[in-house]
Design a protein around this motif. Structure first.
Motif, PDB file in Angstrom:
ATOM      1  N   ALA A  31      11.056  -1.472  -9.023  1.00 16.05           N
ATOM      2  CA  ALA A  31      10.061  -0.857  -8.092  1.00 16.05           C
ATOM      3  C   ALA A  31       8.901  -1.850  -8.323  1.00 16.05           C
ATOM      4  CB  ALA A  31      10.321   0.795  -8.612  1.00 16.05           C
ATOM      5  N   ILE A  32       7.956  -1.008  -8.063  1.00 21.04           N
ATOM      6  CA  ILE A  32       6.440  -1.802  -7.977  1.00 21.04           C
ATOM      7  C   ILE A  32       5.311  -0.751  -8.060  1.00 21.04           C
ATOM      8  CG2 ILE A  32       5.954  -2.513  -6.196  1.00 21.04           C
ATOM      9  CD1 ILE A  32       4.316  -4.857  -7.880  1.00 21.04           C
ATOM     10  N   ALA A  33       4.674  -0.019  -8.617  1.00 23.11           N
ATOM     11  CA  ALA A  33       4.088   0.798  -8.599  1.00 23.11           C
ATOM     12  C   ALA A  33       2.703   0.785  -9.274  1.00 23.11           C
ATOM     13  CB  ALA A  33       4.149   1.937  -9.591  1.00 23.11           C
ATOM     14  N   GLY A  34       1.422   0.991  -8.544  1.00 21.73           N
ATOM     15  CA  GLY A  34       0.033   0.829  -8.756  1.00 21.73           C
ATOM     16  C   GLY A  34      -1.183   1.767  -8.340  1.00 21.73           C
ATOM     17  N   GLY A  35      -1.723   1.866  -9.379  1.00 25.97           N
ATOM     18  CA  GLY A  35      -2.775   2.626  -9.194  1.00 25.97           C
ATOM     19  C   GLY A  35      -4.619   2.230  -8.510  1.00 25.97           C
ATOM     20  N   SER A  36      -5.119   3.326  -7.145  1.00 29.87           N
ATOM     21  CA  SER A  36      -6.238   1.979  -7.065  1.00 29.87           C
ATOM     22  C   SER A  36      -6.255   0.904  -6.426  1.00 29.87           C
ATOM     23  CB  SER A  36      -7.391   2.368  -7.868  1.00 29.87           C
ATOM     24  OG  SER A  36      -8.694   2.340  -6.896  1.00 29.87           O
ATOM     25  N   SER A  37      -6.774  -0.571  -6.796  1.00 33.64           N
ATOM     26  CA  SER A  37      -6.304  -1.599  -6.413  1.00 33.64           C
ATOM     27  C   SER A  37      -5.455  -1.756  -6.188  1.00 33.64           C
ATOM     28  CB  SER A  37      -7.601  -2.004  -6.331  1.00 33.64           C
ATOM     29  OG  SER A  37      -7.645  -2.219  -7.932  1.00 33.64           O
ATOM     30  N   VAL A  71       8.247   0.972  -3.570  1.00 35.46           N
ATOM     31  CA  VAL A  71       6.533   0.919  -3.704  1.00 35.46           C
ATOM     32  C   VAL A  71       6.531   2.325  -4.144  1.00 35.46           C
ATOM     33  CG1 VAL A  71       4.482   0.249  -2.644  1.00 35.46           C
ATOM     34  CG2 VAL A  71       6.704  -0.931  -2.615  1.00 35.46           C
ATOM     35  N   ILE A  72       5.313   2.312  -5.510  1.00 33.07           N
ATOM     36  CA  ILE A  72       4.624   3.455  -5.454  1.00 33.07           C
ATOM     37  C   ILE A  72       3.324   3.372  -5.392  1.00 33.07           C
ATOM     38  CG2 ILE A  72       4.302   5.617  -7.047  1.00 33.07           C
ATOM     39  CD1 ILE A  72       7.274   3.207  -7.214  1.00 33.07           C
ATOM     40  N   ASP A  73       2.272   3.802  -4.919  1.00 33.71           N
ATOM     41  CA  ASP A  73       1.121   3.672  -4.672  1.00 33.71           C
ATOM     42  C   ASP A  73      -0.085   4.755  -5.438  1.00 33.71           C
ATOM     43  OD1 ASP A  73      -1.506   3.044  -3.474  1.00 33.71           O
ATOM     44  OD2 ASP A  73      -1.238   2.800  -1.560  1.00 33.71           O
ATOM     45  N   MET A  74      -0.753   4.787  -5.045  1.00 30.25           N
ATOM     46  CA  MET A  74      -1.175   5.645  -5.930  1.00 30.25           C
ATOM     47  C   MET A  74      -3.066   5.343  -5.845  1.00 30.25           C
ATOM     48  SD  MET A  74       0.049   7.119 -10.028  1.00 30.25           S
ATOM     49  CE  MET A  74       0.291   4.849 -10.156  1.00 30.25           C
ATOM     50  N   ASP A  75      -3.323   6.383  -4.462  1.00 33.89           N
ATOM     51  CA  ASP A  75      -4.427   6.650  -4.344  1.00 33.89           C
ATOM     52  C   ASP A  75      -4.799   4.753  -3.944  1.00 33.89           C
ATOM     53  OD1 ASP A  75      -5.503   8.765  -3.467  1.00 33.89           O
ATOM     54  OD2 ASP A  75      -6.965   8.553  -5.400  1.00 33.89           O
ATOM     55  N   GLY A  76      -3.764   4.274  -3.364  1.00 33.60           N
ATOM     56  CA  GLY A  76      -4.698   2.628  -3.460  1.00 33.60           C
ATOM     57  C   GLY A  76      -4.569   2.590  -1.270  1.00 33.60           C
ATOM     58  N   VAL A  77      -5.694   2.187  -0.765  1.00 33.98           N
ATOM     59  CA  VAL A  77      -5.668   1.717   0.325  1.00 33.98           C
ATOM     60  C   VAL A  77      -4.813   1.071   1.053  1.00 33.98           C
ATOM     61  CG1 VAL A  77      -7.699   1.021   2.740  1.00 33.98           C
ATOM     62  CG2 VAL A  77      -8.051   2.277  -0.018  1.00 33.98           C
ATOM     63  N   LEU A  78      -3.783   1.710   2.381  1.00 35.69           N
ATOM     64  CA  LEU A  78      -3.487   1.041   2.812  1.00 35.69           C
ATOM     65  C   LEU A  78      -3.491   0.067   3.689  1.00 35.69           C
ATOM     66  CD1 LEU A  78      -1.179   3.624   1.896  1.00 35.69           C
ATOM     67  CD2 LEU A  78      -0.188   2.103   1.692  1.00 35.69           C
ATOM     68  N   ASP A  79      -4.300  -0.191   4.556  1.00 37.97           N
ATOM     69  CA  ASP A  79      -5.267  -0.455   6.229  1.00 37.97           C
ATOM     70  C   ASP A  79      -6.797  -0.696   5.679  1.00 37.97           C
ATOM     71  OD1 ASP A  79      -5.438  -1.409   8.750  1.00 37.97           O
ATOM     72  OD2 ASP A  79      -4.677   0.333   9.721  1.00 37.97           O
ATOM     73  N   PHE A  80      -7.124  -2.185   5.706  1.00 37.14           N
ATOM     74  CA  PHE A  80      -8.541  -1.594   5.426  1.00 37.14           C
ATOM     75  C   PHE A  80      -9.063  -2.215   7.120  1.00 37.14           C
ATOM     76  CE2 PHE A  80      -7.701  -4.919   2.006  1.00 37.14           C
ATOM     77  CZ  PHE A  80      -8.004  -3.831   0.972  1.00 37.14           C
ATOM     78  N   ARG A  81      -8.567  -2.215   8.290  1.00 38.32           N
ATOM     79  CA  ARG A  81      -8.667  -2.283   9.555  1.00 38.32           C
ATOM     80  C   ARG A  81      -9.467  -1.366  10.585  1.00 38.32           C
ATOM     81  NH1 ARG A  81      -3.641  -3.861  12.525  1.00 38.32           N
ATOM     82  NH2 ARG A  81      -2.820  -1.708  10.971  1.00 38.32           N
ATOM     83  N   THR A  82      -9.382   0.253   9.348  1.00 37.54           N
ATOM     84  CA  THR A  82      -9.559   1.555  10.337  1.00 37.54           C
ATOM     85  C   THR A  82     -11.474   1.707   9.736  1.00 37.54           C
ATOM     86  OG1 THR A  82      -9.229   2.881   8.701  1.00 37.54           O
ATOM     87  CG2 THR A  82      -7.779   2.269  10.073  1.00 37.54           C
ATOM     88  N   ASP A  83     -11.936   2.665  11.015  1.00 40.34           N
ATOM     89  CA  ASP A  83     -12.912   2.951  10.475  1.00 40.34           C
ATOM     90  C   ASP A  83     -13.554   3.798   9.248  1.00 40.34           C
ATOM     91  OD1 ASP A  83     -13.771   1.916  13.044  1.00 40.34           O
ATOM     92  OD2 ASP A  83     -13.832   3.788  13.758  1.00 40.34           O
ATOM     93  N   LEU A  84     -12.466   4.534   8.752  1.00 40.29           N
ATOM     94  CA  LEU A  84     -13.060   5.474   7.450  1.00 40.29           C
ATOM     95  C   LEU A  84     -12.611   4.080   6.279  1.00 40.29           C
ATOM     96  CD1 LEU A  84     -13.302   7.523   6.284  1.00 40.29           C
ATOM     97  CD2 LEU A  84     -10.213   8.258   6.418  1.00 40.29           C
TER      98      LEU A  84
END
Length: 450
Positions: free
Chosen positions: A168-174, A204-217
């Motif tokens: 498995a691959i995991a990470g925090g933030s970026s 996959v384990i994602d801790m507070d990592g952005v998943l879509d750069f295209r959105t307004d937020l």
């Protein structure tokens, strides 16, 4: 002797002295940006969260840690990974790669030591790699580095005592963003050194990592500084001038039918996991395991400090237990095939353990040998069914064993002879004493080739 390790910004202090953990520092002219450090994050958050603890590692008996193993060298640049190994008592044959964060341009592999140690104590072999940041090399270099690490882990699975299919691959933030991007794009050649590399991951384990750069937020925060934003400095331009790369670097655009099971852990600030609803919709529509957990009003880098690091380790462990219901204790070559079904070796199984005495009774009621030989429980063999094969080791017979199959109710439903010279499965002899007496090391129903 118990070893206590305290994590500082770029150093590890132990009872043996101090050692710098920045592998890159030993190499010439490698840029370093240290605005993102453990101590900086601790002092930023401890006033509002006085419950957090300075990261301290306590190693359990039998654990191992191997620092700075070389996994890649390119044009004289050496990249290293630290390996946290579990004790034999808890080893489960699974692996987790932990990718540190730092806005793609800062951070250090030592930031993940606390979580790595906690996961190792839960049975996992854990890898904390360095990779090239944007201050050294632009997108997608760091992603290629991490894919090369995945290949290295799988190539060395036997030595590392892991199942290459359970990485498995995991990470925090970026680092969480990069973990998701690599996991979702693993069926593509986009971030590979070699098109033929197997860069697939099992979860996959994602801790507070952005998943879509295209959105307004996402753009409100990630593109706020324009060409000086973390993403822009990584991909080579603000969203307006490098739109295609911002889109390509968005994990959600790489979702496919083969996307891995995914766990997302959020601080509760929606900007950091923007895009998770798209991931949820895609995965759940295809019955791919997915879980989203959110804290309330938590600081961003919660995985760096206890008590939250321990909570995160528990959540990761629980999720991977669902993804891998069979606890593998051996490399993937420790498996057998019986009547078209594959069975994996395991050291422990509560269901199988309850019926060991029934298997032993069956063996002693029908001994295979003219001379009496005692038997003891060895391994279990499991798969996705509720059945189990119980392996009995027979005293003095080194290359064969007896297998008894039990169902969930404990009923013995089959029996075989297993020769590990192959391995080969044989029918169980029907007549007591028809097999010739053996010397230690001889095979029961087979002979070693000359």
């Amino acid at each position: 002797m118990r070893h206590i390790v305290c994590i500082c910004a770029l150093a590890v202090l132990t009872s043996m002295g101090s050692a710098c953990m920045s592998s890159a520092s030993a190499q010439d002219a490698i840029p370093l940006m240290d605005f993102y450090t453990v101590d900086q994050r601790y002092y930023r958050n401890v006033e509002t969260h006085p419950e957090i603890e300075w990261p301290t590692l306590t190693f359990a008996h039998g654990q191992s840690v191997s620092f700075d193993r070389l996994y890649k060298e390119e044009d004289g640049r050496k990249l290293h990974v630290d390996v946290f190994g579990p004790s034999e008592e808890v080893r489960n044959g699974r692996a987790v790669i932990l990718v540190h964060g730092g806005a793609w341009r800062s951070g250090n592999k030592s930031h993940m030591f606390l979580l790595a140690n906690l996961l190792a104590q839960r049975g996992y072999t854990v890898f904390t790699p360095e990779y090239r940041l944007s201050v050294e090399a632009p997108y997608p270099t760091g992603l290629v580095d991490l894919n090369d690490l995945i290949v290295w882990v799988k190539d060395n699975a036997e030595e590392l005592e892991i199942d290459p299919a359970a990485v498995a691959i995991a990470g925090g933030s970026s680092g969480g963003h990069m973990a998701a991007l690599l996991g979702f794009s693993s069926g593509e050649t986009l971030f590979r050194s070699d098109a033929g590399d197997d860069t697939s991951v099992a979860a996959v384990i994602d801790m507070d990592g952005v998943l879509d750069f295209r959105t307004d937020l996402a753009l409100q925060y990630e593109n706020r500084a324009g060409a000086n934003s973390g993403v822009a400095l990584w991909v080579g331009g603000a969203y307006e001038t490098a739109t295609e790369l911002w889109v390509e670097a968005s994990p959600v655009v790489h979702l496919s039918e083969d996307a891995p099971p995914t766990l997302i852990i959020s601080s509760g600030n929606p900007r950091f996991t923007e895009g998770h609803l798209s991931v949820e919709a895609w995965l759940t529509a295809r019955d791919i395991p997915y879980e989203f957990y959110s804290y309330e009003d938590m600081f961003h880098t919660f995985w760096l400090f206890d008590p939250y690091a321990s909570e995160v380790a528990d959540r990761i462990d629980a999720f991977l237990e669902q993804v891998f219901p069979v606890s593998l204790d051996y490399p993937s070559n420790y498996q057998i095939e019986i009547d078209g079904q594959t069975w994996f070796a395991a050291r422990s199984s509560d269901m199988c353990e309850r019926h060991v005495n029934a298997a032993l009774s069956a063996y002693y009621s029908f001994p295979l040998y003219r001379e009496e030989r005692s038997a003891t429980r060895d391994r279990f063999f499991l798969n996705e069914t509720s059945d189990c094969w119980i392996e009995l080791y027979v005293d003095g017979v080194d290359d064969q064993s007896i297998l008894y199959k039990v169902d969930a109710s404990g009923r013995l439903t089959d029996k075989r002879v297993l020769s590990w010279w192959g391995p080969t499965i044989y029918p169980y002899p029907e007549v007591t004493g028809t097999v010739f007496p053996l010397e230690p090391g001889d095979l029961l129903l087979d002979r070693r080739p000359d």
